[in-house]
Design a protein around this motif. Sequence first.
Motif, PDB file in Angstrom:
ATOM      1  N   HIS A 174       0.788  -1.186  -0.105  1.00  0.00           N
ATOM      2  CA  HIS A 174       0.055   0.029   0.016  1.00  0.00           C
ATOM      3  C   HIS A 174       0.913   1.222   0.054  1.00  0.00           C
ATOM      4  CE1 HIS A 174      -2.464   3.128   2.544  1.00  0.00           C
ATOM      5  NE2 HIS A 174      -3.180   3.089   1.242  1.00  0.00           N
ATOM      6  N   SER A 175       0.659   2.199  -0.889  1.00  0.00           N
ATOM      7  CA  SER A 175       1.159   3.483  -0.864  1.00  0.00           C
ATOM      8  C   SER A 175       2.739   3.352  -1.041  1.00  0.00           C
ATOM      9  CB  SER A 175       0.717   4.367   0.380  1.00  0.00           C
ATOM     10  OG  SER A 175       1.153   5.843   0.500  1.00  0.00           O
ATOM     11  N   LEU A 176       3.400   4.174   0.013  1.00  0.00           N
ATOM     12  CA  LEU A 176       4.967   3.992  -0.277  1.00  0.00           C
ATOM     13  C   LEU A 176       5.379   2.721   0.174  1.00  0.00           C
ATOM     14  CD1 LEU A 176       7.311   5.880  -0.195  1.00  0.00           C
ATOM     15  CD2 LEU A 176       7.238   5.859   2.319  1.00  0.00           C
ATOM     16  N   GLY A 177       4.748   1.628   0.450  1.00  0.00           N
ATOM     17  CA  GLY A 177       5.150   0.299   0.744  1.00  0.00           C
ATOM     18  C   GLY A 177       5.445  -0.274  -0.711  1.00  0.00           C
ATOM     19  N   GLU A 224       9.449 -18.800  -6.629  1.00  0.00           N
ATOM     20  CA  GLU A 224       8.818 -18.624  -7.961  1.00  0.00           C
ATOM     21  C   GLU A 224       8.025 -17.471  -7.521  1.00  0.00           C
ATOM     22  OE1 GLU A 224       5.973 -20.094 -11.243  1.00  0.00           O
ATOM     23  OE2 GLU A 224       6.504 -21.351  -9.594  1.00  0.00           O
ATOM     24  N   PRO A 225       8.240 -16.146  -8.357  1.00  0.00           N
ATOM     25  CA  PRO A 225       7.373 -14.828  -8.262  1.00  0.00           C
ATOM     26  C   PRO A 225       6.141 -15.103  -8.930  1.00  0.00           C
ATOM     27  CG  PRO A 225       9.158 -14.444  -9.685  1.00  0.00           C
ATOM     28  CD  PRO A 225       9.426 -15.932  -9.084  1.00  0.00           C
ATOM     29  N   ILE A 226       4.886 -14.742  -8.484  1.00  0.00           N
ATOM     30  CA  ILE A 226       3.527 -14.996  -8.676  1.00  0.00           C
ATOM     31  C   ILE A 226       2.867 -13.562  -8.977  1.00  0.00           C
ATOM     32  CG2 ILE A 226       1.415 -15.901  -8.875  1.00  0.00           C
ATOM     33  CD1 ILE A 226       3.845 -18.097  -8.941  1.00  0.00           C
ATOM     34  N   ASN A 227       2.480 -12.870  -7.862  1.00  0.00           N
ATOM     35  CA  ASN A 227       1.864 -11.619  -8.019  1.00  0.00           C
ATOM     36  C   ASN A 227       2.539 -10.443  -7.343  1.00  0.00           C
ATOM     37  OD1 ASN A 227      -0.981 -12.743  -8.897  1.00  0.00           O
ATOM     38  ND2 ASN A 227      -0.584 -13.724  -7.425  1.00  0.00           N
ATOM     39  N   PHE A 228       2.523  -9.246  -8.136  1.00  0.00           N
ATOM     40  CA  PHE A 228       3.121  -8.085  -7.413  1.00  0.00           C
ATOM     41  C   PHE A 228       2.083  -6.973  -7.693  1.00  0.00           C
ATOM     42  CE2 PHE A 228       5.362  -3.999  -7.125  1.00  0.00           C
ATOM     43  CZ  PHE A 228       6.193  -4.189  -6.098  1.00  0.00           C
ATOM     44  N   ILE A 229       1.497  -6.595  -6.555  1.00  0.00           N
ATOM     45  CA  ILE A 229       0.301  -5.701  -6.486  1.00  0.00           C
ATOM     46  C   ILE A 229       0.610  -4.733  -5.440  1.00  0.00           C
ATOM     47  CG2 ILE A 229      -2.287  -5.881  -5.890  1.00  0.00           C
ATOM     48  CD1 ILE A 229      -2.116  -8.977  -5.868  1.00  0.00           C
ATOM     49  N   THR A 230       0.106  -3.427  -6.199  1.00  0.00           N
ATOM     50  CA  THR A 230       0.433  -2.200  -5.335  1.00  0.00           C
ATOM     51  C   THR A 230      -1.176  -1.378  -5.359  1.00  0.00           C
ATOM     52  OG1 THR A 230       0.816  -0.803  -7.246  1.00  0.00           O
ATOM     53  CG2 THR A 230       2.743  -1.893  -6.092  1.00  0.00           C
ATOM     54  N   LEU A 231      -1.329  -0.639  -4.097  1.00  0.00           N
ATOM     55  CA  LEU A 231      -2.529  -0.167  -3.902  1.00  0.00           C
ATOM     56  C   LEU A 231      -2.184   1.300  -3.680  1.00  0.00           C
ATOM     57  CD1 LEU A 231      -4.010  -2.510  -1.064  1.00  0.00           C
ATOM     58  CD2 LEU A 231      -4.646  -2.563  -3.747  1.00  0.00           C
ATOM     59  N   HIS A 419      -7.723   7.184   0.273  1.00  0.00           N
ATOM     60  CA  HIS A 419      -6.226   6.669   0.366  1.00  0.00           C
ATOM     61  C   HIS A 419      -6.101   5.316   1.265  1.00  0.00           C
ATOM     62  CE1 HIS A 419      -1.942   6.531  -0.358  1.00  0.00           C
ATOM     63  NE2 HIS A 419      -1.542   6.630   0.790  1.00  0.00           N
ATOM     64  N   ASN A 420      -7.032   5.607   2.278  1.00  0.00           N
ATOM     65  CA  ASN A 420      -7.045   4.407   3.435  1.00  0.00           C
ATOM     66  C   ASN A 420      -8.137   3.839   3.138  1.00  0.00           C
ATOM     67  OD1 ASN A 420      -4.679   5.547   4.858  1.00  0.00           O
ATOM     68  ND2 ASN A 420      -5.953   7.030   6.270  1.00  0.00           N
ATOM     69  N   ASN A 421      -9.150   3.969   2.681  1.00  0.00           N
ATOM     70  CA  ASN A 421     -10.198   3.296   2.182  1.00  0.00           C
ATOM     71  C   ASN A 421      -9.527   1.805   1.304  1.00  0.00           C
ATOM     72  OD1 ASN A 421     -12.153   4.654   3.414  1.00  0.00           O
ATOM     73  ND2 ASN A 421     -12.874   5.750   1.555  1.00  0.00           N
ATOM     74  N   ILE A 422      -8.798   2.201   0.346  1.00  0.00           N
ATOM     75  CA  ILE A 422      -8.219   1.189  -0.656  1.00  0.00           C
ATOM     76  C   ILE A 422      -7.572   0.176   0.234  1.00  0.00           C
ATOM     77  CG2 ILE A 422      -6.051   2.083  -1.103  1.00  0.00           C
ATOM     78  CD1 ILE A 422      -6.654   1.749  -4.040  1.00  0.00           C
ATOM     79  N   GLY A 433     -13.618   0.202   1.401  1.00  0.00           N
ATOM     80  CA  GLY A 433     -12.785  -0.679   0.652  1.00  0.00           C
ATOM     81  C   GLY A 433     -12.951  -2.147   0.455  1.00  0.00           C
ATOM     82  N   VAL A 434     -13.768  -2.443   1.075  1.00  0.00           N
ATOM     83  CA  VAL A 434     -14.236  -4.085   1.143  1.00  0.00           C
ATOM     84  C   VAL A 434     -14.377  -4.693  -0.081  1.00  0.00           C
ATOM     85  CG1 VAL A 434     -15.741  -5.824   1.873  1.00  0.00           C
ATOM     86  CG2 VAL A 434     -15.217  -4.001   3.346  1.00  0.00           C
TER      87      VAL A 434
END
Length: 460
Positions: A174-177, A224-231, A419-422, A433-434
């Motif tokens: 999430h965000s800067l992470g 093995e890398p599968i998913n890279f997800i950012t919010l 920004h925090n809902n997501i 953000g559910v």
Amino acid sequence: MATTTPLFHYSPRLIDHRLSNSNNNNNNNLSSSSNSCSSSTSSFSSSFDNLRRNNWNFNCFYGTNNIWKHQNLKAQAMSTTQGTSPRGIISGKDEPDHLLVLVHGIMGSPSDWTYFEAELKRRLGKTFLIYASSCNTYTKTFTGIDGAGKRLAEEVLQIVRKTDSLKKISFLAHSLGGLFARYAIAVLYMPNISCDESDVIASSINTSPKTSCSSNKGMIAGLEPINFITLATPHLGVRGKKQFPFLLGMPFLEKLAAPLAPIFTGRTGSQLFLTDGKPDRPPLLLRMASDCKEIKFVSALGAFRCRLLYANVSYDHMVGWRTSSIRRETELVKPPLQSLDGYKHVVSVEYCPPVSSEGPHFPEEAAKAKEAAQNEPNPRNTVEYHETMEEEMICGLQRLGWKKVDVNFHSAFWPFFAHNNINVKNEWLHNAGVGVVVHVADSIKQQVKQQGSTNVAASL
């Protein structure tokens, strides 16, 4: 071209350039060039000494031209130590084989993922080890993207070494992470090697390979890398109109924000505003949009089977739509208002295929613009510098395919908490953000099913 038999050289040197070298090489005078990368030479921190102590340094040679450097990180990732996982893994059939790392944002902590983590565990099942990172809490997020990324890489290695059953790895940030995670995976990235070579390496350190070598694009921490997800991650930084919406796109506020950012948020602030380092050095975020000599940022991202960007189209006063979705201003269209079935506030999903490009550059003109933006900031040179850097970063990152998911909280009770809902930071305040949580979980499950179908087809 005929391939040659690889020769492995084992040396008990206690060196790991990726973990010990820091971005602090800004102190070195380097001339401007068309290449956005430069090697790092300064020492990072002695906190990694324990990790280095019993590691091997691998140098794999193919003929005379193809050299793998700094592969003692591979030994770290593939070696195992006795003990149990910090999540209390049960032995037997319930052992997880997929590590999902959750990375919080600025001034955050693992508690930011309380709801999200619980839902993922319920929806994904026991084959996933879901771990909320805790190495960069609160003010540690101000120490620089590179420093936080290296701490995250060390933390991931510790989990991998303690959990023998792991074979796959994914990141959700999430965000800067998201920027911390991008740096960390580059540190943990290892180019592809054949199964036979994995067996040779594994046998030399008295352990077994973590993966079945099904990926042909490399591994992350030996998995093995599968998913890279950012919010809502500021992939292009926060400089420029509407990239940091809190500044309302007003030039005089952006002029004040850039020099003040390092005062309040340390090295991280200057990196987000693209003013880190000397004028003749490319900013860190530009380097992270390319493969450098010492660290392969784009190759590490490209190793993942799926890359997802979740972006708030409005009401996010921390991270703008362009920077979180890696789009140009001209690529933004009026967002839909209707949610997708079953995913409230998720309004569109678009797959953007790779775009051929020479990659990012840092020409002499950019160095001059950066110097002007640092020393005499004004609306004209600030915009000029940012537009140049933004285009170069987009060119670098769009060499990979991305699935882009747009989120619109316009109908939420508290839309300004977007920004925090997501990531549903707080179950009661940010529960709008559910639907995003459900979409993320279903996307991960879909990728697992696709991988399973691919493996079955390959075995026939």
